[in-house]
Design an enzyme around this catalytic site. Structure first.
Site, mmCIF file in Angstrom:
data_model
loop_
_atom_site.group_PDB
_atom_site.id
_atom_site.type_symbol
_atom_site.label_atom_id
_atom_site.label_comp_id
_atom_site.label_asym_id
_atom_site.label_seq_id
_atom_site.Cartn_x
_atom_site.Cartn_y
_atom_site.Cartn_z
ATOM 1 N N GLU A 1 -34.639 72.473 -42.676
ATOM 2 C CA GLU A 1 -36.060 72.637 -42.367
ATOM 3 C C GLU A 1 -36.773 73.406 -43.430
ATOM 4 O O GLU A 1 -38.114 73.279 -43.366
ATOM 5 C CB GLU A 1 -36.357 72.967 -40.995
ATOM 6 C CG GLU A 1 -36.067 74.637 -40.943
ATOM 7 C CD GLU A 1 -34.779 75.076 -40.738
ATOM 8 O OE1 GLU A 1 -34.638 76.454 -40.672
ATOM 9 O OE2 GLU A 1 -33.882 74.251 -40.617
ATOM 10 N N PHE B 1 -21.805 84.616 -39.642
ATOM 11 C CA PHE B 1 -20.741 83.966 -39.211
ATOM 12 C C PHE B 1 -20.512 82.703 -39.799
ATOM 13 O O PHE B 1 -21.516 82.023 -40.266
ATOM 14 C CB PHE B 1 -20.675 84.036 -37.688
ATOM 15 C CG PHE B 1 -20.836 85.143 -36.846
ATOM 16 C CD1 PHE B 1 -19.428 85.986 -36.622
ATOM 17 C CD2 PHE B 1 -21.917 86.051 -36.807
ATOM 18 C CE1 PHE B 1 -19.666 87.186 -36.003
ATOM 19 C CE2 PHE B 1 -22.107 87.243 -36.076
ATOM 20 C CZ PHE B 1 -20.946 87.873 -35.596
ATOM 21 N N HIS C 1 -30.219 75.358 -43.747
ATOM 22 C CA HIS C 1 -31.364 74.898 -42.861
ATOM 23 C C HIS C 1 -32.330 74.091 -43.946
ATOM 24 O O HIS C 1 -32.906 74.188 -44.615
ATOM 25 C CB HIS C 1 -32.295 76.292 -42.818
ATOM 26 C CG HIS C 1 -31.798 77.527 -42.010
ATOM 27 N ND1 HIS C 1 -32.134 77.516 -40.592
ATOM 28 C CD2 HIS C 1 -30.748 78.182 -42.012
ATOM 29 C CE1 HIS C 1 -31.739 78.403 -40.176
ATOM 30 N NE2 HIS C 1 -30.758 79.178 -40.942
ATOM 31 N N CYS D 1 -26.944 75.679 -38.464
ATOM 32 C CA CYS D 1 -26.571 76.979 -38.655
ATOM 33 C C CYS D 1 -26.137 77.449 -37.150
ATOM 34 O O CYS D 1 -24.748 77.126 -37.223
ATOM 35 C CB CYS D 1 -27.871 77.842 -38.665
ATOM 36 S SG CYS D 1 -27.574 79.448 -39.199
ATOM 37 N N PHE D 2 -26.468 78.141 -36.485
ATOM 38 C CA PHE D 2 -25.759 78.498 -35.049
ATOM 39 C C PHE D 2 -25.129 77.196 -34.384
ATOM 40 O O PHE D 2 -24.374 77.271 -33.813
ATOM 41 C CB PHE D 2 -26.717 79.337 -34.288
ATOM 42 C CG PHE D 2 -26.036 80.122 -33.316
ATOM 43 C CD1 PHE D 2 -24.934 80.940 -33.607
ATOM 44 C CD2 PHE D 2 -26.258 80.071 -32.012
ATOM 45 C CE1 PHE D 2 -24.334 81.964 -32.527
ATOM 46 C CE2 PHE D 2 -25.676 80.779 -30.889
ATOM 47 C CZ PHE D 2 -24.827 81.752 -31.260
ATOM 48 N N GLN E 1 -22.054 76.256 -35.659
ATOM 49 C CA GLN E 1 -20.881 77.073 -35.349
ATOM 50 C C GLN E 1 -20.449 76.793 -33.792
ATOM 51 O O GLN E 1 -19.433 76.703 -33.335
ATOM 52 C CB GLN E 1 -21.150 78.569 -35.512
ATOM 53 C CG GLN E 1 -21.336 79.052 -36.872
ATOM 54 C CD GLN E 1 -22.230 80.259 -36.859
ATOM 55 O OE1 GLN E 1 -22.352 81.146 -35.758
ATOM 56 N NE2 GLN E 1 -22.739 80.791 -38.030
#
Length: 607
Positions: A360, A313, A358, A268-269, A272
Site C-alpha cells: 500500500e 519479527f 507494504h 506484514c503482521f 507472520q
C-alpha cells in the site's frame, strides 16, 4: 553522548530532554512535542519522507521511533495523510526539526501535533551515533524523559529496564477497531473481502476499493461464523504491532479460513500470522526492517521490488523453500537480499499468499502495488464466495473441490500451453507471479491431464449494492472525505484488474523488470535493450582528495574544479537560450568579491 556519574541530569523547565537506553547509554537533547515520560522499544527508520504516515502507522505502537533523516517536519501536519485515527508511536527522536512548516496542505506543525496528542519527543541529539548504537547492539527498550519526569541517571535507566520487552508483547488488541465498518468499492462492486484489523492502515482498504473490492474491516476478536455471514470472496490479514507468537486468536481464525479454502492475502503482521498458521516459526530480528527503500526478490520471476517495510519479527525459512502444511504444499516466494529474511510465501495447493512488506506504500514506492491485482485474480480463480459479481454462485451451491497435489515437470522441461497460457500437461499456469497461490487454475487439458473436477455454476446476476451482504455489516466509511474522486479509476464493468495482461498472447514474457542484455562475445547490446548510462562518482586519484562518499559536497566540487571539471562536463550541450553548459559550472566559484567586474557580469547573467 553518554552520561557520566550520577549527577542530576537537569532541572525541570529548562527544556532539556533525555533519551535513555536500557544498556545505560544516554543522549541529551531538548524537549520536542509533549513533556513527560515515554517508554517503549527504540527503533530507527530510514525513510526521508512520509513522517506523518510513519507516526500514525499502528505497527509502530509502543515504539520510540528515531528518524535517520536529519531534517523532519518541513511539511508540517495535515488532515489527509494519517494512516490511523491518532499518532501511534510511544516517543519520537529527531535531529533537526523544522521550526516553521512550509506546505500548502499543512494545518499545523509537527510539534503541535505531537504536543496535542501527548507524544513525548526529543530533538537535537546525534542521531547518527544513536543509530550506530542500535545497529551494533540491536533494538532495545528505551525511554524519553523531560520536564517533571527527569531524575538521576541511574533511576531513569532502572525505569527503562522495568518496562516490558517487545518480544512476547501482545499489542494488536490495542489498535484494532472496536466495531466493524465498511469501505465501499469504487465503481462496480466486484468482490467482498473480510479484513481482519490487527493494525490496518487506512490506505490498504483504499487500494482494494480502487479495484472494485468492498472491504468489511472486522475487529481482531471476530469469529469464523461472523466472517462466513458476510459471504466473502476473500479474507485479508492486516499489518500490526507486537510479537506474532502471542497472536493465538488471529492464527486460529486464519487456520479456519484456510480450511474453508477462502482466498487469503496477508501483509506484514499478516504474513507472520499466516506463517504460524502454516506451522512455521517466527523470530525477532536484531534491529528490524524499517524504511521505504528495502529491496525484495521475487524468486519465481527474478523481479526486484523496492519496498516500504516496518517489522521487527520475521518468519523462519529459506529462499524458494517448499514445505508441507495441513492444507497442502506451500513455498517461500520472496526474500530480502540484504539479510535473507523471508518476505513472502504462497500456497501451492491452496489459495493463499502473503508478503512481509507494504504494497500500500504509505509512504513509499509503488513497485508492489500489483499485489492487490493478484489478490483480485486469486479470488476470480477460486470462487468460494458469492457476494461479489465475479465470484457469485447460487444459494446452496458448493464450491468446486480442489484437486490433489500434482507432480510438476522438471525444471527446463518443455511443456505445451493452450491459448490461455495454462500448462496443458498439468493444468497449471506459468509461474510468472500472476497467481501467487501457486496455480490451481483448473484450466482445460488434454492428454496426461488429471481427472476432471466438477465445474462451478455460471455467475449469476449482481445483487443490489444497496443491500448489505449480511446484517452484521458495519457502517460505510469514506477514507477520502474531502476528495471528489476515489483513490483510483473504477474498473470497467465485467473486467477484473490486470485484464490487459490476461489478454496478452500466451507466449509473451511475464511483465517483469527487464535487465540489460549483453550478447555473447562481450559486444554491447544495441537498441532499446542497451544498458542506460549510469551516474558516476568522481574518481579519487590520490591522497588529499576528499572521499566522495563522506566529504561535504563543496569539498568535492572544489576538488573537481581543480582537476578540470566534473566527469562528462565537456560533453554537455549548451543551453540554446542562455548559452550555458549548466546552471553552476560556468559561474566563478567561490563567488568574486562584491563590486568586481566578475560579480557585475554574474549579476547581469542572473537577470
Amino acid at each position: 553522548m553518554t552520561s557520566t556519574g550520577s549527577a542530576r541530569s537537569t532541572r525541570d523547565g529548562d527544556g532539556t530532554a533525555l533519551l535513555v537506553l536500557e544498556d545505560g547509554r544516554i543522549f541529551r537533547g531538548e524537549s520536542y512535542g509533549a513533556t513527560g515520560q515515554s517508554l517503549g522499544e527504540a527503533v530507527f527508520t530510514t525513510g526521508m519522507t512520509g513522517y506523518q504516515e510513519t507516526l500514525t502507522d499502528p505497527s509502530y505502537h509502543r515504539q520510540i521511533v528515531l528518524q535517520t533523516a536529519p531534517q523532519i517536519g518541513n511539511t508540517g501536519w495535515n488532515d489527509e495523510d494519517d494512516e490511523s485515527a491518532r499518532i501511534q508511536v510511544a516517543g519520537y527522536v529527531v535531529r533537526d526539526p523544522s521550526r516553521r512548516p512550509s506546505n500548502w496542505r499543512a494545518t499545523g506543525s509537527l510539534e503541535d501535533a505531537l504536543r496535542a496528542q501527548g507524544v513525548v519527543g526529543i530533538a537535537g541529539i546525534d542521531t547518527r551515533a544513536a543509530v550506530r548504537h542500535l545497529r551494533e547492539r540491536g533494538a532495545m527498550r528505551a525511554g524519553v524523559f523531560s520536564g517533571a519526569a527527569l531524575a538521576e541517571d541511574p533511576e531513569l535507566v532502572e525505569r527503562v529496564r522495568q518496562s516490558p520487552q517487545m518480544e512476547g508483547a501482545d499489542l494488536y488488541g490495542a489498535v484494532t477497531t472496536a466495531e466493524t465498518y465498511v469501505v465501499p468499492a469504487v465503481g462496480e462492486r466486484r468482490f467482498v473481502v473480510a479484513a481482519l484489523d490487527v493494525g490496518i492502515k487506512y490506505n490498504t482498504p483504499r487500494m482494494m476499493a480502487a479495484r472494485g473490492i468492498e472491504v468489511h474491516v472486522l475487529p481482531a476478536s471476530s469469529t469464523v461464523e461472523e466472517i462466513e455471514s458476510l459471504r466473502p470472496d476473500g479474507f485479508f490479514v492486516a499489518n500490526g504491532p507486537g510479537d506474532p507468537a502471542t497472536a493465538d486468536g488471529p492464527v486460529a481464525l486464519t487456520r479456519q479460513v484456510l480450511e474453508r479454502r477462502i482466498p487469503l492475502f496477508g501483509i506484514c503482521f499478516g504474513n507472520q500470522i499466516l506463517g504460524r498458521a502454516l506451522g512455521r516459526d517466527t523470530y525477532k530480528l536484531r534491529y528490524g526492517h524499517r524504511g521505504i527503500n528495502i529491496p525484495v526478490i521475487e524468486h519465481a520471476t527474478g523481479r526486484v521490488a523496492i519496498t516500504s517495510q516496518n517489522h521487527g519479527f520475521a518468519v523462519a525459512g529459506e529462499a524458494g523453500e517448499e514445505f508441507d502444511t495441513p492444507y497442502g504444499r506451500a513455498v517461500i516466494t520472496h526474500t530480502c537480499p540484504n539479510d535473507g529474511c523471508v518476505e513472502g510465501m504462497a500456497g501451492i495447493d491452496f489459495p493463499a499468499f502473503s508478503v512481509q512488506y507494504h504494497p500500500e506504500a504509505a509512504a513509499g514506492p509503488h513497485d508492489a502495488a500489483d499485489l492487490f491485482d493478484r489478490f483480485a485474480q486469486l479470488m476470480t480463480d477460486n470462487p468460494v464466495g458469492y457476494a461479489g459479481v465475479a465470484a457469485r454462485r447460487p444459494d446452496g451451491a458448493e464450491p468446486v473441490p480442489y484437486p490433489e497435489p500434482e507432480e510438476f515437470p522438471e525444471t527446463g522441461e518443455d511443456t505445451a500451453t493452450d491459448g490461455s497460457g495454462t500448462d496443458a500437461a498439468t493444468g497449471h499456469g506459468p509461474a510468472d507471479g500472476g497467481d501467487p497461490a501457486g496455480g490451481d487454475r483448473r484450466g482445460g487439458s488434454d492428454g496426461g491431464a488429471p481427472p476432471a473436477v466438477p465445474q462451478a455454476p455460471a455467475p449469476a446476476a449482481q445483487p443490489s449494492p444497496a443491500a448489505p451482504p449480511s446484517a452484521t455489516a458495519g457502517p460505510s466509511v469514506d477514507l477520502n472525505p474531502d476528495r471528489s474522486a476515489g483513490p483510483g479509476p473504477a474498473p470497467a464493468a465485467g473486467q477484473h484488474p490486470g485484464a490487459d495482461r490476461a489478454q496478452a498472447p500466451a507466449d509473451d514474457p511475464a511483465p517483469t523488470t527487464r535487465l540489460p542484455v549483453t550478447p555473447p562475445g562481450g559486444a554491447p547490446a544495441s537498441g532499446s535493450a542497451a544498458e542506460p548510462p549510469t551516474s558516476r562518482l568522481p574518481t579519487v586519484p590520490g591522497p588529499g582528495t576528499p572521499d566522495p562518499l563522506t566529504a561535504p559536497f563543496s569539498d568535492i566540487e572544489n576538488a573537481l574544479r581543480r582537476e578540470g571539471g566534473a566527469p562528462g562536463a565537456a560533453e554537455r550541450r549548451a543551453d540554446p537560450v542562455t548559452g550555458r553548459a549548466g546552471p553552476v559550472d560556468d559561474r566563478p566559484w567561490p563567488p568574486p568579491p562584491a563590486g568586481s567586474a566578475d560579480a557585475e557580469q554574474a549579476r547581469q547573467e542572473e537577470n
